[in-house]
Design a protein around this motif. Structure first.
Motif, PDB file in Angstrom:
ATOM      1  N   ILE A   1       1.005  -1.301   0.068  1.00  0.00           N
ATOM      2  CA  ILE A   1       0.027   0.051   0.079  1.00  0.00           C
ATOM      3  C   ILE A   1       1.006   1.274   0.051  1.00  0.00           C
ATOM      4  CG2 ILE A   1      -0.050   0.135   2.739  1.00  0.00           C
ATOM      5  CD1 ILE A   1      -2.972   0.969  -0.271  1.00  0.00           C
ATOM      6  N   LEU A   2       2.092   1.415   0.350  1.00  0.00           N
ATOM      7  CA  LEU A   2       3.182   2.392   0.335  1.00  0.00           C
ATOM      8  C   LEU A   2       2.960   2.876  -1.034  1.00  0.00           C
ATOM      9  CD1 LEU A   2       5.617   1.196   3.381  1.00  0.00           C
ATOM     10  CD2 LEU A   2       3.726   2.789   3.463  1.00  0.00           C
ATOM     11  N   PHE A   3       3.404   1.899  -1.868  1.00  0.00           N
ATOM     12  CA  PHE A   3       3.684   2.182  -3.057  1.00  0.00           C
ATOM     13  C   PHE A   3       2.515   2.174  -4.390  1.00  0.00           C
ATOM     14  CE2 PHE A   3       7.175   0.124  -0.892  1.00  0.00           C
ATOM     15  CZ  PHE A   3       8.080   0.855  -1.266  1.00  0.00           C
ATOM     16  N   CYS A   4       1.375   1.954  -3.985  1.00  0.00           N
ATOM     17  CA  CYS A   4       0.197   2.269  -4.659  1.00  0.00           C
ATOM     18  C   CYS A   4      -0.636   3.031  -4.229  1.00  0.00           C
ATOM     19  CB  CYS A   4      -0.449   0.725  -5.095  1.00  0.00           C
ATOM     20  SG  CYS A   4      -0.962  -0.182  -3.522  1.00  0.00           S
ATOM     21  N   TYR A   5      -0.681   3.835  -3.140  1.00  0.00           N
ATOM     22  CA  TYR A   5      -1.468   4.538  -2.359  1.00  0.00           C
ATOM     23  C   TYR A   5      -2.068   5.515  -3.461  1.00  0.00           C
ATOM     24  CZ  TYR A   5      -3.282   8.045   0.915  1.00  0.00           C
ATOM     25  OH  TYR A   5      -4.192   8.849   1.897  1.00  0.00           O
ATOM     26  N   THR A   6      -1.407   6.167  -4.277  1.00  0.00           N
ATOM     27  CA  THR A   6      -2.025   7.313  -5.147  1.00  0.00           C
ATOM     28  C   THR A   6      -2.832   6.425  -6.259  1.00  0.00           C
ATOM     29  OG1 THR A   6       0.151   7.195  -6.499  1.00  0.00           O
ATOM     30  CG2 THR A   6      -0.123   8.983  -4.796  1.00  0.00           C
ATOM     31  N   PHE A   7      -2.946   5.330  -6.555  1.00  0.00           N
ATOM     32  CA  PHE A   7      -3.669   4.656  -7.621  1.00  0.00           C
ATOM     33  C   PHE A   7      -4.903   4.124  -6.966  1.00  0.00           C
ATOM     34  CE2 PHE A   7       0.638   4.485  -9.272  1.00  0.00           C
ATOM     35  CZ  PHE A   7       0.414   4.599 -10.572  1.00  0.00           C
ATOM     36  N   VAL A   8      -5.361   4.440  -5.795  1.00  0.00           N
ATOM     37  CA  VAL A   8      -6.503   3.938  -5.274  1.00  0.00           C
ATOM     38  C   VAL A   8      -7.555   5.290  -5.019  1.00  0.00           C
ATOM     39  CG1 VAL A   8      -7.617   3.297  -3.314  1.00  0.00           C
ATOM     40  CG2 VAL A   8      -5.406   2.374  -3.583  1.00  0.00           C
ATOM     41  N   LYS A   9      -8.705   5.197  -5.630  1.00  0.00           N
ATOM     42  CA  LYS A   9      -9.798   6.062  -5.668  1.00  0.00           C
ATOM     43  C   LYS A   9     -10.138   6.430  -3.854  1.00  0.00           C
ATOM     44  CE  LYS A   9     -11.896   5.011  -9.860  1.00  0.00           C
ATOM     45  NZ  LYS A   9     -12.791   4.272 -10.585  1.00  0.00           N
ATOM     46  N   SER A  10     -10.105   7.638  -3.583  1.00  0.00           N
ATOM     47  CA  SER A  10     -10.455   7.849  -2.103  1.00  0.00           C
ATOM     48  C   SER A  10      -9.808   6.758  -0.955  1.00  0.00           C
ATOM     49  CB  SER A  10     -11.998   7.818  -1.722  1.00  0.00           C
ATOM     50  OG  SER A  10     -12.619   8.537  -2.721  1.00  0.00           O
ATOM     51  N   PRO A  11      -8.134   7.055  -1.356  1.00  0.00           N
ATOM     52  CA  PRO A  11      -7.180   6.032  -0.574  1.00  0.00           C
ATOM     53  C   PRO A  11      -7.669   6.118   0.941  1.00  0.00           C
ATOM     54  CG  PRO A  11      -6.102   8.041  -1.490  1.00  0.00           C
ATOM     55  CD  PRO A  11      -7.340   7.943  -1.909  1.00  0.00           C
TER      56      PRO A  11
END
Length: 362
Positions: free
Chosen positions: A201-211
């Protein structure tokens, strides 16, 4: 600084559950029961709960850091430590994820060589697997998450472990609370490596809608992993005594030998081959993270960096000769993973907490 990706590249928050579950629950579960049970015996369930609780705390810390920064760890390193030190930390992450990819691929190939094709050489299967990985990673992050979703079919083989219930010895679960806190803690320490994967999750946080809303799904994935590991260790206890486990390499595959159907007699062959559902999602994500770090650090296209990373992993996999070296790589990853999860993440949390309080008082 808030960082967001294009909406068509992002995933829904609930898919974080699928991603972390695929990253955590890797093929290392095949042998994970040996060392914890040797330390904690029939009280190993407390070690599992202790380790699972520790990772819940780490997930909470990670989201505190990410929610405050509004970006992923790659950019957080650059913000907190500058171009050179932050860049060095990012390159260390590249090495770590490439090493994880090498371990996953080599472990799967070792399983195939031992259980199915003893005369199979390493490089042909490594080449085929890495071509598949390249095809998936080149499709982007959403394709990788789709593969993680497909890999959930692996739970069918886990459920098959209920079939040899006639061979269970429930007296192996007694006496309860027969081990010291130190032994239970050491058993939990041996379980750290199978729990690794939440760092995704540290590396894909910005790829999640409303993270910010995805935190509950990350905790849910860790909870399912804890429950799965409890079942696996209980099954190991019910079928093997601790002294018997010391003679096993992959107890989970051995248990498949007790499963027989009218239409298939050697179910362990299916169990061995199905490990591809465990290793492909992890390998794809590791190479995606490594190529993305290269893109941020060197301003290059991920598609241009990926072939070089694939070639490096292929060479490394072919250079790992056998079981003893695979265990050496696992031991190294266990040490690095312990420091990453239980030292570096709390350190980042403290740094961000101090910066937050400093800005409030300024």
């Amino acid at each position: 600084m808030k960082t967001t990706e294009h909406p068509r590249l992002t995933i829904s928050a609930f898919l974080v559950f699928v991603l972390i579950q695929a990253m955590q629950f890797g093929p290392e579960y095949l042998s994970m029961s040996i060392k914890p049970i040797q330390w904690a015996g029939q009280d190993v369930w407390m070690s599992v709960l202790l380790c699972g609780l520790g990772f819940h705390v780490i997930i909470w810390m990670m989201y505190q850091v990410l929610n405050y920064s509004g970006t992923d760890l790659i950019h957080i390193h650059l913000q907190l430590f500058g171009r050179w030190a932050g860049g060095g930390l990012n390159l260390a992450c590249v090495v770590y994820f490439l090493l994880v990819a090498c371990f996953q691929l080599r472990l799967f190939i070792e399983v195939i060589q031992v259980w199915l094709f003893p005369d199979l050489t390493t490089w042909p299967l490594a080449a085929v697997l890495l071509l598949l990985v390249y095809y998936i990673v080149a499709g982007g992050f959403r394709v990788i998450v789709g593969i993680c979703m497909f890999s959930m079919l692996r739970y069918i083989t886990i459920l098959a472990l209920f079939f040899p219930a006639m061979y269970f010895h429930f007296n192996n679960l007694t006496p309860i609370l027969d081990h010291s806190l130190r032994e239970i803690f050491q058993g939990g320490k041996q379980l750290t490596f199978p729990y690794l994967g939440v760092e995704a999750i540290l590396f894909c946080y910005t790829f999640v809608k409303s993270p910010e809303t995805s935190q509950k799904w990350a905790h849910g994935a860790n909870l399912l992993t804890t429950f799965s590991y409890l079942c696996i260790l209980f099954f190991a206890l019910l079928m093997f005594k601790p002294e018997q486990l010391s003679n096993e390499i992959w107890p989970q595959l051995t248990k498949y030998k007790f499963i027989h159907f009218p239409f298939i007699d050697r179910f362990e062959y299916i169990g061995a081959a199905s490990q591809i559902l465990w290793i492909i999602p992890i390998t794809c994500f590791c190479l995606w993270v490594s190529s993305r770090i290269g893109r941020v650090m060197f301003a290059m296209r991920q598609a241009s960096i990926l072939p070089f990373l694939i070639a490096a992993v292929f060479a490394a996999v072919c250079l790992i000769p056998g079981r003893s070296r695979i265990e050496d790589v696992q031991a190294l990853l266990t040490i690095v993973g312990n420091y990453l999860i239980f030292a570096y993440v709390p350190f980042l949390y403290l740094v961000v907490l101090i910066r937050t309080k400093g800005r409030r008082t300024a």
